[in-house]
Design an enzyme around this catalytic site. Structure first.
Site, mmCIF file in Angstrom:
data_model
loop_
_atom_site.group_PDB
_atom_site.id
_atom_site.type_symbol
_atom_site.label_atom_id
_atom_site.label_comp_id
_atom_site.label_asym_id
_atom_site.label_seq_id
_atom_site.Cartn_x
_atom_site.Cartn_y
_atom_site.Cartn_z
ATOM 1 N N CYS A 138 -5.160 0.527 3.854
ATOM 2 C CA CYS A 138 -5.047 -0.875 4.294
ATOM 3 C C CYS A 138 -6.380 -1.595 4.209
ATOM 4 O O CYS A 138 -6.429 -2.803 3.935
ATOM 5 C CB CYS A 138 -4.500 -0.937 5.721
ATOM 6 S SG CYS A 138 -5.576 -0.162 6.959
ATOM 7 N N GLN A 175 0.838 -1.190 0.000
ATOM 8 C CA GLN A 175 0.000 0.000 0.000
ATOM 9 C C GLN A 175 0.878 1.247 0.000
ATOM 10 O O GLN A 175 1.987 1.251 0.524
ATOM 11 C CB GLN A 175 -0.920 0.002 1.223
ATOM 12 C CG GLN A 175 -0.208 0.169 2.557
ATOM 13 C CD GLN A 175 -1.153 0.100 3.740
ATOM 14 O OE1 GLN A 175 -1.487 -0.993 4.200
ATOM 15 N NE2 GLN A 175 -1.577 1.257 4.237
ATOM 16 N N HIS A 192 -5.537 -0.499 11.930
ATOM 17 C CA HIS A 192 -4.970 -1.156 10.758
ATOM 18 C C HIS A 192 -5.744 -2.423 10.447
ATOM 19 O O HIS A 192 -6.228 -3.117 11.352
ATOM 20 C CB HIS A 192 -3.501 -1.494 11.030
ATOM 21 C CG HIS A 192 -2.756 -1.997 9.840
ATOM 22 N ND1 HIS A 192 -2.764 -1.364 8.619
ATOM 23 C CD2 HIS A 192 -1.958 -3.107 9.675
ATOM 24 C CE1 HIS A 192 -2.009 -2.035 7.758
ATOM 25 N NE2 HIS A 192 -1.519 -3.087 8.368
ATOM 26 N N ASN A 220 0.136 -8.921 5.579
ATOM 27 C CA ASN A 220 0.108 -7.473 5.650
ATOM 28 C C ASN A 220 0.265 -6.897 4.242
ATOM 29 O O ASN A 220 0.466 -7.643 3.270
ATOM 30 C CB ASN A 220 1.225 -6.978 6.583
ATOM 31 C CG ASN A 220 0.939 -5.596 7.128
ATOM 32 O OD1 ASN A 220 -0.106 -4.997 6.851
ATOM 33 N ND2 ASN A 220 1.868 -5.059 7.895
#
Length: 306
Positions: A90, A85, A248, A268
């Site tokens: 996110c 990203q 997040h 992630n």
């Protein structure tokens, strides 16, 4: 800034999972602006899992699979490669990754789906309170937006690629011509809560039981208190507030135990040079940093014969 961050990490005595990272020269605010972006929507509502094993048509052996020592969807082909990203989006990466797994388990080829469609277009249809482009959003609102406006349809990464620039990141213009049924690479039929504000052991028990049955799912996480900015690898055991602030979004892909410590493994969206080749591990069974407080998953009703 770099030296201040080194002092901060050194003050967390005895934590081998923290150190110098590619984010070590960013202030907390800079890191938050560029690499967080979850804005939980308390008004977002849905039901809970109905017990259907949506993974079982592709993996029938999962039907009677209880909690095991370890499980990981990356080994079963349900997770696309690590992405990166460039702004506070996110939520777009977590929701696209969730749908990628659901679509795969419905009998389709694993397809990388478009975060850019979400970043560019969701706020135009749903409003800034639900999706704010590079300024944050919630996977649950993304699911609702797709279902309301596009019958659950989302483009592929190939047809609507990620173009948010690294310098001065901002959404692009919404490519309306791509947003039609004929060009969608995947569709969802709905979503549900895996765990919602239950937290603690019960929420994580739901997560452990459901993961092999339904596929990878999105979670919210208190990244600030977890020192995610400074994670280098290993099983993190962060100390977060009792009432964590979820900032997040990531994707839970597996769990296991190492040296007697149970953990979650999460995909992630910081590139492969973050953590463990792009993945993050955190202790399981302690509701670490609110990991069980906002867990959602999309689903596809119709199975496509492989």
């Amino acid at each position: 800034v770099f030296h201040e961050n080194r002092r901060k990490v050194a003050a967390v005595v005895g934590d081998p999972t923290l150190g110098v990272t590619k984010f070590s020269d960013l202030t907390e605010d800079e890191f938050a602006d560029r690499f967080l972006g979850l804005r939980p929507n308390p008004a977002s509502s849905s039901g809970f899992w109905d017990g259907a094993c949506t993974a079982c048509k592709r993996f029938p052996e999962h039907r009677h699979l209880g909690e095991t020592d370890s499980f990981d969807w990356t080994a079963k082909g349900a997770v696309t490669p690590i992405k990166t990203q460039h702004c506070g989006d996110c939520y777009a990466f977590a929701s696209a990754a969730d749908i990628e797994g659901a679509w795969f388990l419905a009998g389709h080829d694993l397809t990388s789906l478009s975060e850019e469609q979400i970043v560019d277009c969701c706020w135009l249809d749903a409003g800034l309170l639900q999706c704010a482009g590079c300024s944050g959003g919630d996977p649950n609102d993304v699911f609702n937006w797709l279902l309301k406006n596009y019958s659950g349809g989302i483009c592929s990464e190939a047809s609507y690629p990620y173009t948010v620039p690294t310098a001065h990141p901002a959404p692009g213009a919404c490519q309306r011509a791509e947003l039609k049924n004929a060009t969608f690479a995947a569709h969802i039929d709905g979503w549900y809560w895996v765990s919602h504000h239950s937290g603690g052991a019960d929420g994580e028990k739901n997560m452990t039981a459901q993961l092999p049955q339904v596929g990878p799912f999105s979670i919210g996480f208190d990244a600030k208190d977890a020192n995610l900015q400074h994670y280098t690898g290993g099983i993190a055991r962060p100390t977060c507030k009792q009432d964590p602030v979820l900032t997040h979004a990531m994707l839970v892909v597996g769990y296991g135990t190492e040296d007697g410590v149970p953990y979650w493994r999460l995909k992630n969206s910081y590139g492969t040079d973050f953590g463990e080749d792009g993945y993050y591990r955190v202790v399981r069974g302690e509701n670490a940093c609110g990991i069980a407080n906002l867990v959602a998953h999309s689903y596809v009703n119709h199975y496509h014969n492989v």
